[in-house]
Design an enzyme around this catalytic site. Sequence first.
Site, PDB file in Angstrom:
ATOM      1  CD  GLU A  36      53.742  33.293   9.011  1.00  0.00           C
ATOM      2  OE1 GLU A  36      54.830  33.679   9.479  1.00  0.00           O
ATOM      3  OE2 GLU A  36      52.652  33.443   9.597  1.00  0.00           O
TER       4      GLU A  36
ATOM      5  NE  ARG B 283      40.502  36.658   8.131  1.00  0.00           N
ATOM      6  CZ  ARG B 283      40.865  36.981   9.372  1.00  0.00           C
ATOM      7  NH1 ARG B 283      40.419  38.081   9.920  1.00  0.00           N
ATOM      8  NH2 ARG B 283      41.657  36.199  10.075  1.00  0.00           N
TER       9      ARG B 283
ATOM     10  CG  ASN C 299      49.350  40.696  10.909  1.00  0.00           C
ATOM     11  OD1 ASN C 299      49.455  41.150  12.051  1.00  0.00           O
ATOM     12  ND2 ASN C 299      49.297  39.403  10.683  1.00  0.00           N
TER      13      ASN C 299
ATOM     14  N   GLY D 166      54.226  38.157  16.638  1.00  0.00           N
ATOM     15  CA  GLY D 166      55.066  38.468  15.487  1.00  0.00           C
ATOM     16  C   GLY D 166      55.665  37.195  14.930  1.00  0.00           C
ATOM     17  CB  SER D 167      58.325  36.689  12.486  1.00  0.00           C
ATOM     18  OG  SER D 167      59.366  37.418  13.094  1.00  0.00           O
TER      19      SER D 167
ATOM     20  CD  GLU E 265      48.924  34.169  20.727  1.00  0.00           C
ATOM     21  OE1 GLU E 265      48.787  33.453  19.724  1.00  0.00           O
ATOM     22  OE2 GLU E 265      48.316  33.953  21.788  1.00  0.00           O
TER      23      GLU E 265
ATOM     24  CB  CYS F  32      49.491  34.493  12.404  1.00  0.00           C
ATOM     25  SG  CYS F  32      48.038  35.031  13.320  1.00  0.00           S
TER      26      CYS F  32
ATOM     27  CE  LYS G 213      58.426  47.111  19.037  1.00  0.00           C
ATOM     28  NZ  LYS G 213      57.861  47.658  17.763  1.00  0.00           N
ATOM     29  N   PRO G 214      54.051  49.251  19.252  1.00  0.00           N
ATOM     30  CG  PRO G 214      53.005  51.130  18.329  1.00  0.00           C
ATOM     31  CD  PRO G 214      53.781  50.664  19.540  1.00  0.00           C
TER      32      PRO G 214
HETATM   33  P1  NAD Z   1      57.992  40.751  13.234  1.00  0.00           P
HETATM   34  O1  NAD Z   1      58.408  39.619  14.075  1.00  0.00           O
HETATM   35  O2  NAD Z   1      58.943  41.283  12.228  1.00  0.00           O
HETATM   36  O3  NAD Z   1      57.613  42.003  14.151  1.00  0.00           O
HETATM   37  C1  NAD Z   1      56.675  41.898  15.202  1.00  0.00           C
HETATM   38  C2  NAD Z   1      56.994  42.980  16.208  1.00  0.00           C
HETATM   39  O4  NAD Z   1      58.294  42.746  16.750  1.00  0.00           O
HETATM   40  C3  NAD Z   1      57.028  44.406  15.649  1.00  0.00           C
HETATM   41  O5  NAD Z   1      56.511  45.273  16.621  1.00  0.00           O
HETATM   42  C4  NAD Z   1      58.494  44.644  15.454  1.00  0.00           C
HETATM   43  O6  NAD Z   1      58.827  46.010  15.504  1.00  0.00           O
HETATM   44  C5  NAD Z   1      59.091  43.901  16.621  1.00  0.00           C
HETATM   45  N1  NAD Z   1      60.481  43.496  16.399  1.00  0.00           N
HETATM   46  C6  NAD Z   1      61.050  43.152  15.227  1.00  0.00           C
HETATM   47  N2  NAD Z   1      62.345  42.863  15.401  1.00  0.00           N
HETATM   48  C7  NAD Z   1      62.589  43.019  16.727  1.00  0.00           C
HETATM   49  C8  NAD Z   1      63.729  42.861  17.527  1.00  0.00           C
HETATM   50  N3  NAD Z   1      64.901  42.472  17.024  1.00  0.00           N
HETATM   51  N4  NAD Z   1      63.583  43.108  18.849  1.00  0.00           N
HETATM   52  C9  NAD Z   1      62.406  43.486  19.361  1.00  0.00           C
HETATM   53  N5  NAD Z   1      61.308  43.651  18.661  1.00  0.00           N
HETATM   54  C10 NAD Z   1      61.388  43.416  17.354  1.00  0.00           C
HETATM   55  O7  NAD Z   1      56.609  40.345  12.594  1.00  0.00           O
HETATM   56  P2  NAD Z   1      55.713  41.197  11.613  1.00  0.00           P
HETATM   57  O8  NAD Z   1      56.330  41.154  10.269  1.00  0.00           O
HETATM   58  O9  NAD Z   1      55.372  42.522  12.205  1.00  0.00           O
HETATM   59  O10 NAD Z   1      54.367  40.341  11.646  1.00  0.00           O
HETATM   60  C11 NAD Z   1      54.197  39.217  10.894  1.00  0.00           C
HETATM   61  C12 NAD Z   1      54.427  37.975  11.723  1.00  0.00           C
HETATM   62  O11 NAD Z   1      53.571  38.010  12.858  1.00  0.00           O
HETATM   63  C13 NAD Z   1      54.066  36.696  10.988  1.00  0.00           C
HETATM   64  O12 NAD Z   1      55.021  35.715  11.230  1.00  0.00           O
HETATM   65  C14 NAD Z   1      52.730  36.318  11.607  1.00  0.00           C
HETATM   66  O13 NAD Z   1      52.426  34.964  11.521  1.00  0.00           O
HETATM   67  C15 NAD Z   1      52.905  36.759  12.990  1.00  0.00           C
HETATM   68  N6  NAD Z   1      51.596  36.944  13.636  1.00  0.00           N
HETATM   69  C16 NAD Z   1      51.219  36.031  14.566  1.00  0.00           C
HETATM   70  C17 NAD Z   1      49.990  36.159  15.172  1.00  0.00           C
HETATM   71  C18 NAD Z   1      49.545  35.162  16.205  1.00  0.00           C
HETATM   72  O14 NAD Z   1      48.632  35.485  16.953  1.00  0.00           O
HETATM   73  N7  NAD Z   1      50.129  33.985  16.289  1.00  0.00           N
HETATM   74  C19 NAD Z   1      49.141  37.210  14.834  1.00  0.00           C
HETATM   75  C20 NAD Z   1      49.562  38.122  13.869  1.00  0.00           C
HETATM   76  C21 NAD Z   1      50.812  37.982  13.287  1.00  0.00           C
END
Ligand code: NAD
Length: 484
Positions: free
Chosen positions: A388, A287, A160, A237-238, A259, A293, A183-184
Site C-alpha cells: 500500500e 486526494r 488520514n 487502520g493498517s 476497515e 485506504c 481512541k484517535p
Molecule cells: P495504523 O494501523 O498505524 O493506526 C491506526 C490506529 O491504530 C491508530 O489510532 C493507532 O494509534 C492505533 N494503533 C497503532 N498501533 C497499535 C497497537 N499496537 N495497538 C492498538 N492500537 C494501535 O494506521 P494509520 O497509519 O493510522 O492509518 C493508515 C492505515 O489505515 C492504512 O493502512 C489505511 O489503508 C488504513 N485505512 C483504512 C480505512 C478503511 O476504511 N479501510 C480508512 C482509512 C485508513
Amino acid sequence: MPRTLDTADVLDAVPRGLLIGGAWRAAASTFDVRDPFDGAVLAAVADGTGADALDALEAAHEAFPAWRDTAPRERGEVLRRAFELLQERAEQAALLISLEMGKSLEEARGEVRYGGEFLRWFAEEAVRIGGRTSRLPEGGGTVLVERRAVGPCYLVTPWNFPLAMATRKIAPALAAGCTVVLKPADATPLTSLWFAELLREAGLPDGVVNVVTTSRADAVSDALLPDPRLAKLSFTGSTPVGRRLLAQSAEQLLRTSMELGGNAPFLVFEDADLEAAVEGAMAAKFRNIGQACTAANRFLVHESVAEAFTARLAERAGALRLGRGTDEGTDLGPLIRESAAERCAELVADAVDRGATVRTGGARGEGSFFEPTVLSGVVAGSRVLEEEVFGPIAPVQTFADEDEAVALANGTPFGLVAYAYTSDVARAHRLLRRIRSGMLGVNAGVVSNAAAPFGGVGHSGFGREGGEEGIEEYLEVVYGLIAD
Ligand code: NAD
C-alpha cells in the site's frame, strides 16, 4: 475559498484532556501534536494510560443502559443537532483537520462535508431499526426477531481522515444505542477532541462518548480488549495492526469490524472517455496526498490508450502545487511524517531499478513533502505494486484484454475498492462480479458516500460503514419464541 479563521483561535478552542464520563480531565503526562508541514508543536494533549482507558470504559458501561433505552428518535435528534452544529462550524473543523493532518483546506472542507453526512444519515437510521415476526412452520408459536445495541464499543481511528473516520463509527454506534470509547490516532487527536465537545453541546448525555488520547495505543488496547465490559471493537487502520487487535479480541469473543488497508486497481479500458479517466485518476490517486485506504495504488491501462493516458496524467500531476495545507492555492500538502516521504523515495527507486520510467516527479521535497509522481513501464514484483503506497505515486502498467485486466486487478490479497473507466455497461456489470473488492467505482474516482456500505474483503477486512448496513455492526439479533 480563502481562509477566514485565525489558527491560534481555533487551536485554543480544542480541549486538551481526556473526556471521561462527561468531564474533561488531565492525564499524568502529555504528548505533542505536530504540524506535518514543519514539525512545529500545535498542542500538547493528555497522554492517556491503560488505567485512564478503563475509567473511560467504566463510564461507557454505566451510561449504556440509559442510552440504549433512550427513545430512538431522541438519539437521532442528538445526531441531527451535531450535524447542524458541524455545518455552522465547518470552517473550524476544516482548519483543524488541515493543521494536524496536512491536507489542503479545500480537501479538509470536503472531509467535513463527507464526515458530517454520517451524522445526518444515522440520525435518520436510528428510527428504522427493524425486526420481524413469523409463525412457526409447524404452528403453535410465533418467532419475534429484534435487534438490540451490543453495548460499550472501543473505536480506534487512523490519522488520514481525523473527522470522517470518527463520525463513520460514532454515528452508527450512537444511533444503535451503544456507548463508546474513542481512541484517535496520536498524530491527529485534535479534531476528535473538538468534535467530542461539539457532541456535548448537541446534548449527548455524559459517558455516552468518551475519548482517550494516547501516544501508547498498545497500552490502551491491552487494557480494554480483555475487559468483559467491552462488547465490540471497531478498528480502522493498517492490516498488521488490525490483525494484532483481532487476535487480542478473540479472548472475550468481541464483535469486531475491521476497515483495513487497500491496494486499489484503477482500470482504464480502450473504450473509456480518457479525459474523464484522467480526472478520476487525479481524485483517486492524489486526494489526501495519496494517503487514503481507497487511493488508487495500481493503474492498469489498455495498451492502446496507455501512452495517451499516462502522458496526460503526468501533465496534470506535474501541475499540482505543493504547500502548507492551510495556505490558499495549495493542492497537495506534506505527507504525515518524514519517514513516509523517505518510504515513497524507496518505492520509486525500487521500481526504477527494475525498469520503470519516471514520467513526472519522483523525488522528495523539503521535510515531509514528496513530489506527485507518475511511473510507466512498472514491472510486476515492484514494491510499489505490492505494498500500500500511501503517498502520491501513480504506477502505470498495461493490459491486452479484459481477462488480463481482471487477473492483474485481483493479484493482491487486499480487496477494498477498484475503479474502472469504460463506456461498456455490460462490462461494468461483469467487473462488479469478477473483481474481488468490497467496492467498485465505475467512471467514478471517489466511491465514499454515507448512504453506501463502505468496506472491504480479504486483507482489507470486514464490516461495513455507512448505508443501511452500517448500523448492523452495532446491533445484535435476538429472538423470542412465544408459544401460543
Ligand atoms: P495504523 O494501523 O498505524 O493506526 C491506526 C490506529 O491504530 C491508530 O489510532 C493507532 O494509534 C492505533 N494503533 C497503532 N498501533 C497499535 C497497537 N499496537 N495497538 C492498538 N492500537 C494501535 O494506521 P494509520 O497509519 O493510522 O492509518 C493508515 C492505515 O489505515 C492504512 O493502512 C489505511 O489503508 C488504513 N485505512 C483504512 C480505512 C478503511 O476504511 N479501510 C480508512 C482509512 C485508513
